[in-house]
Design a protein around this motif. Sequence first.
Motif, mmCIF file in Angstrom:
data_model
loop_
_atom_site.group_PDB
_atom_site.id
_atom_site.type_symbol
_atom_site.label_atom_id
_atom_site.label_comp_id
_atom_site.label_asym_id
_atom_site.label_seq_id
_atom_site.Cartn_x
_atom_site.Cartn_y
_atom_site.Cartn_z
ATOM 1 N N SER A 64 0.829 -1.211 0.000
ATOM 2 C CA SER A 64 0.000 0.000 0.000
ATOM 3 C C SER A 64 0.858 1.254 0.000
ATOM 4 C CB SER A 64 -0.921 0.002 1.215
ATOM 5 O OG SER A 64 -1.782 -1.101 1.196
ATOM 6 N N ARG A 91 -2.885 1.125 4.467
ATOM 7 C CA ARG A 91 -4.038 0.526 3.786
ATOM 8 C C ARG A 91 -5.239 1.458 3.854
ATOM 9 N NH1 ARG A 91 -5.013 -5.128 6.205
ATOM 10 N NH2 ARG A 91 -3.486 -4.426 7.681
ATOM 11 N N LYS A 92 -5.473 2.044 5.028
ATOM 12 C CA LYS A 92 -6.614 2.957 5.185
ATOM 13 C C LYS A 92 -6.434 4.199 4.314
ATOM 14 C CE LYS A 92 -7.506 1.501 9.929
ATOM 15 N NZ LYS A 92 -7.358 1.859 11.349
ATOM 16 N N LYS A 95 -7.042 3.271 0.714
ATOM 17 C CA LYS A 95 -8.473 3.077 0.484
ATOM 18 C C LYS A 95 -9.177 4.433 0.392
ATOM 19 C CE LYS A 95 -10.459 -0.439 2.317
ATOM 20 N NZ LYS A 95 -11.066 -1.379 3.263
ATOM 21 N N THR A 98 -8.083 6.158 -2.983
ATOM 22 C CA THR A 98 -8.713 5.586 -4.177
ATOM 23 C C THR A 98 -10.206 5.888 -4.210
ATOM 24 O OG1 THR A 98 -8.899 3.458 -3.050
ATOM 25 C CG2 THR A 98 -7.021 3.760 -4.520
ATOM 26 N N SER A 99 -10.868 5.935 -3.056
ATOM 27 C CA SER A 99 -12.303 6.247 -3.067
ATOM 28 C C SER A 99 -12.538 7.714 -3.410
ATOM 29 C CB SER A 99 -12.940 5.901 -1.724
ATOM 30 O OG SER A 99 -12.445 6.746 -0.716
#
Length: 143
Positions: A64, A91-92, A95, A98-99
């Motif tokens: 990530s 990772r958070k 995420k 990407t969102s």
Amino acid sequence: MTNLDAEERAFDLLQWVPYSLPSEYDEEEAMCGKYTAMQQQRSDAALDQWDLKNPYESSEELTSFRELRRLGVYTDDDYFSPSLASDAFYRKTLKQHTSTSASVNGPSSARGNIDPVRKGTGLDAPNAKQSFRPRRPRRCTRS
């Protein structure tokens, strides 16, 4: 010039391998680098065999982090932090990134409206391919 101490160490290591050395230590062969070459070949083969049995797998956090660096969130000056990784920080962040980028780069309602006067021409065409040229560096005008 060949380092004779390194050759003697390589010869000593090769003595532990059965049938690898047909003769006693020969200084002429040592001057040619024979023993270090044999030891290097044996060591490389052992490492290659170990690598085949134990393939490298990076953690999800490191993967990530590398993806965030590729996307430009982090620069080369930012380093991976194991303490942040233990909390699944990367990772958070990936995420979230990407969102948010998917919602920003997604289709907008204004873009879907086609001007009826210029129907099907230029960038307003429904099947128009839009691409952006990379910026060229400015020319130096100083002499």
